[in-house]
Design a protein around this motif. Structure first.
Motif, PDB file in Angstrom:
ATOM      1  N   PHE A 386      46.566  44.194  36.519  1.00  0.00           N
ATOM      2  CA  PHE A 386      45.947  45.466  36.633  1.00  0.00           C
ATOM      3  C   PHE A 386      44.514  45.106  36.698  1.00  0.00           C
ATOM      4  O   PHE A 386      43.588  45.880  37.625  1.00  0.00           O
ATOM      5  N   ILE A 387      43.804  44.385  35.884  1.00  0.00           N
ATOM      6  CA  ILE A 387      42.336  43.998  35.639  1.00  0.00           C
ATOM      7  C   ILE A 387      41.920  43.496  37.078  1.00  0.00           C
ATOM      8  O   ILE A 387      41.077  43.538  37.648  1.00  0.00           O
ATOM      9  N   LEU A 388      42.784  42.429  37.681  1.00  0.00           N
ATOM     10  CA  LEU A 388      42.516  41.493  38.860  1.00  0.00           C
ATOM     11  C   LEU A 388      42.354  42.600  40.098  1.00  0.00           C
ATOM     12  O   LEU A 388      41.490  42.714  40.818  1.00  0.00           O
ATOM     13  N   LEU A 389      43.315  43.581  39.973  1.00  0.00           N
ATOM     14  CA  LEU A 389      43.277  44.732  41.304  1.00  0.00           C
ATOM     15  C   LEU A 389      42.390  45.642  41.069  1.00  0.00           C
ATOM     16  O   LEU A 389      41.714  45.976  42.096  1.00  0.00           O
ATOM     17  N   ARG A 390      41.910  46.349  40.014  1.00  0.00           N
ATOM     18  CA  ARG A 390      41.255  47.617  39.777  1.00  0.00           C
ATOM     19  C   ARG A 390      39.901  47.290  39.134  1.00  0.00           C
ATOM     20  O   ARG A 390      39.231  48.525  39.105  1.00  0.00           O
ATOM     21  N   ALA A 391      39.724  46.365  38.597  1.00  0.00           N
ATOM     22  CA  ALA A 391      38.525  46.175  37.767  1.00  0.00           C
ATOM     23  C   ALA A 391      37.292  46.234  38.577  1.00  0.00           C
ATOM     24  O   ALA A 391      36.241  46.906  38.250  1.00  0.00           O
ATOM     25  N   ASP A 392      37.458  45.673  39.866  1.00  0.00           N
ATOM     26  CA  ASP A 392      35.936  45.604  40.508  1.00  0.00           C
ATOM     27  C   ASP A 392      36.482  46.028  42.026  1.00  0.00           C
ATOM     28  O   ASP A 392      36.677  45.334  42.807  1.00  0.00           O
ATOM     29  N   PRO A 393      36.418  47.511  42.339  1.00  0.00           N
ATOM     30  CA  PRO A 393      37.070  47.924  43.576  1.00  0.00           C
ATOM     31  C   PRO A 393      36.136  47.490  44.769  1.00  0.00           C
ATOM     32  O   PRO A 393      36.778  47.367  45.706  1.00  0.00           O
ATOM     33  N   GLU A 394      34.851  47.201  44.595  1.00  0.00           N
ATOM     34  CA  GLU A 394      34.090  46.718  45.675  1.00  0.00           C
ATOM     35  C   GLU A 394      34.308  45.311  46.034  1.00  0.00           C
ATOM     36  O   GLU A 394      33.844  44.627  47.042  1.00  0.00           O
ATOM     37  N   ASN A 395      34.964  44.374  45.398  1.00  0.00           N
ATOM     38  CA  ASN A 395      35.402  43.075  45.600  1.00  0.00           C
ATOM     39  C   ASN A 395      36.653  42.838  45.957  1.00  0.00           C
ATOM     40  O   ASN A 395      37.720  43.787  45.640  1.00  0.00           O
ATOM     41  N   TRP A 396      37.059  41.717  46.295  1.00  0.00           N
ATOM     42  CA  TRP A 396      38.346  41.351  46.697  1.00  0.00           C
ATOM     43  C   TRP A 396      39.097  41.643  45.348  1.00  0.00           C
ATOM     44  O   TRP A 396      38.865  41.408  44.318  1.00  0.00           O
ATOM     45  N   PRO A 397      40.496  42.137  45.642  1.00  0.00           N
ATOM     46  CA  PRO A 397      41.087  42.436  46.934  1.00  0.00           C
ATOM     47  C   PRO A 397      41.295  43.624  47.521  1.00  0.00           C
ATOM     48  O   PRO A 397      41.500  43.946  48.463  1.00  0.00           O
ATOM     49  N   LEU A 398      40.621  44.838  46.807  1.00  0.00           N
ATOM     50  CA  LEU A 398      40.365  45.721  47.219  1.00  0.00           C
ATOM     51  C   LEU A 398      39.057  46.212  48.079  1.00  0.00           C
ATOM     52  O   LEU A 398      39.028  46.840  49.281  1.00  0.00           O
ATOM     53  N   GLY A 399      38.141  45.556  47.847  1.00  0.00           N
ATOM     54  CA  GLY A 399      36.853  45.778  48.578  1.00  0.00           C
ATOM     55  C   GLY A 399      36.684  44.738  49.554  1.00  0.00           C
ATOM     56  O   GLY A 399      37.102  43.680  49.784  1.00  0.00           O
ATOM     57  N   PRO A 400      35.444  45.055  50.326  1.00  0.00           N
ATOM     58  CA  PRO A 400      34.810  44.010  51.516  1.00  0.00           C
ATOM     59  C   PRO A 400      34.476  42.692  50.971  1.00  0.00           C
ATOM     60  O   PRO A 400      34.404  41.574  51.812  1.00  0.00           O
ATOM     61  N   ARG A 401      33.907  42.547  49.821  1.00  0.00           N
ATOM     62  CA  ARG A 401      33.232  41.410  49.388  1.00  0.00           C
ATOM     63  C   ARG A 401      34.412  40.390  49.058  1.00  0.00           C
ATOM     64  O   ARG A 401      35.361  40.624  48.651  1.00  0.00           O
ATOM     65  N   SER A 402      34.105  39.279  49.540  1.00  0.00           N
ATOM     66  CA  SER A 402      35.280  38.019  49.501  1.00  0.00           C
ATOM     67  C   SER A 402      35.352  37.549  48.066  1.00  0.00           C
ATOM     68  O   SER A 402      34.532  37.937  47.416  1.00  0.00           O
ATOM     69  N   PHE A 403      36.546  36.810  47.818  1.00  0.00           N
ATOM     70  CA  PHE A 403      36.858  36.166  46.700  1.00  0.00           C
ATOM     71  C   PHE A 403      35.444  35.550  45.980  1.00  0.00           C
ATOM     72  O   PHE A 403      35.443  35.704  44.756  1.00  0.00           O
ATOM     73  N   TRP A 404      35.121  34.592  46.791  1.00  0.00           N
ATOM     74  CA  TRP A 404      33.956  33.693  46.053  1.00  0.00           C
ATOM     75  C   TRP A 404      32.580  34.497  46.143  1.00  0.00           C
ATOM     76  O   TRP A 404      31.989  34.167  45.292  1.00  0.00           O
ATOM     77  N   GLN A 405      32.368  35.287  47.032  1.00  0.00           N
ATOM     78  CA  GLN A 405      31.120  36.167  46.737  1.00  0.00           C
ATOM     79  C   GLN A 405      31.187  36.939  45.497  1.00  0.00           C
ATOM     80  O   GLN A 405      30.078  37.079  44.952  1.00  0.00           O
ATOM     81  N   SER A 406      32.389  37.478  45.217  1.00  0.00           N
ATOM     82  CA  SER A 406      32.323  38.342  44.101  1.00  0.00           C
ATOM     83  C   SER A 406      31.985  37.608  42.691  1.00  0.00           C
ATOM     84  O   SER A 406      31.490  38.357  41.660  1.00  0.00           O
ATOM     85  N   PHE A 407      32.139  36.507  42.759  1.00  0.00           N
ATOM     86  CA  PHE A 407      31.649  35.656  41.633  1.00  0.00           C
ATOM     87  C   PHE A 407      30.071  35.507  41.091  1.00  0.00           C
ATOM     88  O   PHE A 407      29.725  35.239  40.148  1.00  0.00           O
ATOM     89  N   ALA A 408      29.627  36.130  42.220  1.00  0.00           N
ATOM     90  CA  ALA A 408      28.068  36.111  41.927  1.00  0.00           C
ATOM     91  C   ALA A 408      27.411  36.902  40.890  1.00  0.00           C
ATOM     92  O   ALA A 408      26.306  36.754  40.614  1.00  0.00           O
ATOM     93  N   GLN A 409      28.140  37.949  40.547  1.00  0.00           N
ATOM     94  CA  GLN A 409      27.865  39.222  39.597  1.00  0.00           C
ATOM     95  C   GLN A 409      28.705  38.692  38.126  1.00  0.00           C
ATOM     96  O   GLN A 409      29.900  38.563  38.237  1.00  0.00           O
ATOM     97  N   PRO A 410      28.057  38.544  37.250  1.00  0.00           N
ATOM     98  CA  PRO A 410      28.325  37.958  35.691  1.00  0.00           C
ATOM     99  C   PRO A 410      29.609  39.130  35.517  1.00  0.00           C
ATOM    100  O   PRO A 410      30.580  38.647  34.775  1.00  0.00           O
ATOM    101  N   ASP A 411      29.692  40.406  35.412  1.00  0.00           N
ATOM    102  CA  ASP A 411      30.435  41.274  34.937  1.00  0.00           C
ATOM    103  C   ASP A 411      31.844  40.838  35.794  1.00  0.00           C
ATOM    104  O   ASP A 411      33.171  41.057  35.235  1.00  0.00           O
ATOM    105  N   VAL A 412      31.760  40.749  36.975  1.00  0.00           N
ATOM    106  CA  VAL A 412      33.088  40.283  37.906  1.00  0.00           C
ATOM    107  C   VAL A 412      33.613  39.273  37.496  1.00  0.00           C
ATOM    108  O   VAL A 412      34.817  38.922  37.121  1.00  0.00           O
ATOM    109  N   LEU A 413      32.561  38.150  37.163  1.00  0.00           N
ATOM    110  CA  LEU A 413      33.128  37.016  36.648  1.00  0.00           C
ATOM    111  C   LEU A 413      33.950  37.021  35.591  1.00  0.00           C
ATOM    112  O   LEU A 413      34.915  36.378  35.072  1.00  0.00           O
TER     113      LEU A 413
END
Length: 527
Positions: A386-413
């Protein structure tokens, strides 16, 4: 560089926690050698082992200090236009470099009592020079002295305790009893020093009740106070055991070691809180946007949990990663719209239902021996997904930002890291609860990861539009972090204590903590 700056904020807190932890171990180990081990006339082999451990702590402290210098320098050079020559002239650079040099010097001089004490004092002085006290314009000498006393109290109580456990491994019962008594006197002095200096500093840095409950700095102080009370409770239990070791030294020393293990864990969690505290301005400096009692009552008022999610398409459209990181770093983020808040509340409330159900099942398994209730850890695998899918909707897998790009923000990390930790502990604990995994070490995965997750949540940061919004968020996250740490170390005591009665009491505490975490999540709201 902009992509990395926001991650450096999180990294700098973790490095500060590392430097404070290794400082406590270095100074505490030195104090234990000089004030406990040598007067107790430990064997040469035991003293050699202790010196080796102190040297390892001192070298780790030096490495952490140098790493902290590198990160802080990168932030200044990349974010403010400073040149490397300008950074060399800063006080923090010189003080951190001096601390690293003094730690290395301590490794060399550790065999000489007076010289090693001098090197340890240099480590302490350099560390205090980078504290809040050094930046104050008023009462600076007094605050520097109080900060030094606070660090000293932490070192001779929490920092010295691992060396006590190390020495107990190779000491006969009678010699161990003498050593524990000497350490107990030193630890009580450390606790008194820690409390007295801490209360005095709190007066200068907070100054009012509203500063205590209405700012993030005050909330972190309250978190430290809660952990301090837990440690005092465990320490009081150890003191009572110590008075009886004359008659049953072997069995009571085992129980003393087990309580000390949890005390050490809580102590270093408190050090992580202190590291988070240093990243916040003192409450006395924040005279605007403080929380009021009305704000807190309104925020804590119970409402029906949100169990229906807004459509993904109605959320605020994501910006490019470069823009998101730049805005987060320099404009403190953007204000979420109503759908974004509803999305976040939905996530927290369903997570709360999962944790509440897991806590109730775990409590039922502890009390009633219901076999099916032992499958409660499987609920956490669903939580991780649930956390992986919904915690960060602007990032992978729901959003357009790729898996590796999403790690640039500490809260997503952090969210991704939580999902991994939850999956690992759920798998191991399910195997332990159902008897599929029989190794003793597998049982320790849950308490250690639970305690680590609670400690990590202390550093959780949110890019919000103002201080009041951030503080309202901390009203939920800080209790969850503290309950997580409490649950982890209660489970540790359940597994480690030899007494069935004491073990059973600890076995009731951690499921109750999970239940409380679930209730806090169900009451979470975005303001």
């Amino acid at each position: 560089m902009l992509w990395l700056l926001k991650d450096f904020d999180l990294l700098s807190v973790l490095l500060r926690a590392a430097t404070l932890s290794f400082e406590a171990l270095t100074l505490g180990g030195t104090a234990f050698l000089l004030l406990v081990a040598l007067p107790a006339q430990l064997s040469d082999s035991a003293q050699l082992t202790l010196r080796r451990a102190v040297r390892i702590a001192a070298l780790a402290f030096a490495v952490a200090q140098i790493s902290s210098i590198a990160v802080s320098s990168a932030i200044l050079i990349g974010g403010s236009g400073f040149s490397f020559h300008d950074v060399l002239a800063t006080n923090f650079f010189r003080a951190d470099l001096l601390a690293a040099f003094a730690a290395v010097l301590l490794c060399v001089l550790l065999g000489h009592a007076r010289l090693s004490a001098f090197a340890a004092a240099a480590v302490l002085a350099a560390s205090v020079a980078t504290s809040h006290a050094a930046a104050r314009l008023d009462h600076r000498p007094l605050l520097l002295g109080l900060t030094a006393a606070h660090h000293t109290g932490t070192a001779i109580w929490i920092g010295a305790m691992p060396f006590l456990l190390l020495a107990l491994r190779s000491s006969p019962s009678r010699a161990a009893s003498v050593m524990v008594r000497r350490y107990s006197m030193m630890a009580m002095a450390g606790a008194a020093l820690l409390l007295g200096a801490g209360l005095w500093m709190a007066w200068f840095y907070v100054r009012s009740w509203q500063g205590l409950y209405g700012t993030t700095y005050g909330a972190m102080l309250l978190a430290k106070g809660y952990l301090f009370l837990l440690m005092i409770g465990l320490g009081a239990g150890n003191f009572l055991l110590l008075r009886r070791t004359k008659y049953q030294p072997d069995s009571l020393l085992v129980r003393l070691r087990r309580f000390s293990e949890a005390e050490i864990g809580l102590g270093f969690t408190a050090i992580l809180v202190a590291a988070s505290l240093t990243s916040q301005p003192p409450a006395v400096d924040l005279t605007q946007d403080r929380l009021t009692t009305h704000d807190i009552v309104q925020r804590m008022h119970w409402e029906t949990p949100r169990l229906k999610s807004p459509p993904l398409a109605q959320l605020a459209p994501p910006t490019s990663m470069a823009v998101a990181v730049r805005d987060s770093q320099f404009t403190d983020g953007s204000i979420s719209d109503a759908n974004d808040r509803a999305w976040s509340e939905y996530n927290h409330h369903w997570a709360g239902l999962i944790v509440l159900a897991a806590g109730l099942m775990a409590l039922l398994a502890q009390l009633g021996g219901r076999r099916w209730a032992g499958n409660w850890p499987l609920l956490f695998i669903g939580l991780a997904i649930f956390i992986l899918l919904r915690a960060d909707p602007e990032n992978w897998p729901l959003g357009p930002r790729s898996f590796w790009q999403s790690f640039a923000q500490p809260d997503v990390l952090e969210h991704r890291l939580y999902a991994v930790l939850i999956t690992v502990f759920a798998f191991f604990e399910w195997g332990v609860e159902t008897g599929r995994i029989h190794t003793r070490r597998a049982a320790y995965v849950f308490p250690l990861l639970c305690a680590a997750g609670g400690a990590l949540l202390i550093t959780h940061s949110h890019a919000l539009s103002n201080i009041k919004d951030e503080m309202l968020t901390e009203l939920s996250h800080t209790p969850i972090a503290l309950l997580g740490a409490t649950a982890g170390w209660a489970r540790w005591l359940e597994l480690r204590l030899p007494s069935r009665r004491e073990s059973k009491m600890a076995g009731i505490v951690w499921p109750l903590c999970l239940v409380l975490v679930g209730l806090v999540l169900l009451d979470y709201r975005e303001m």
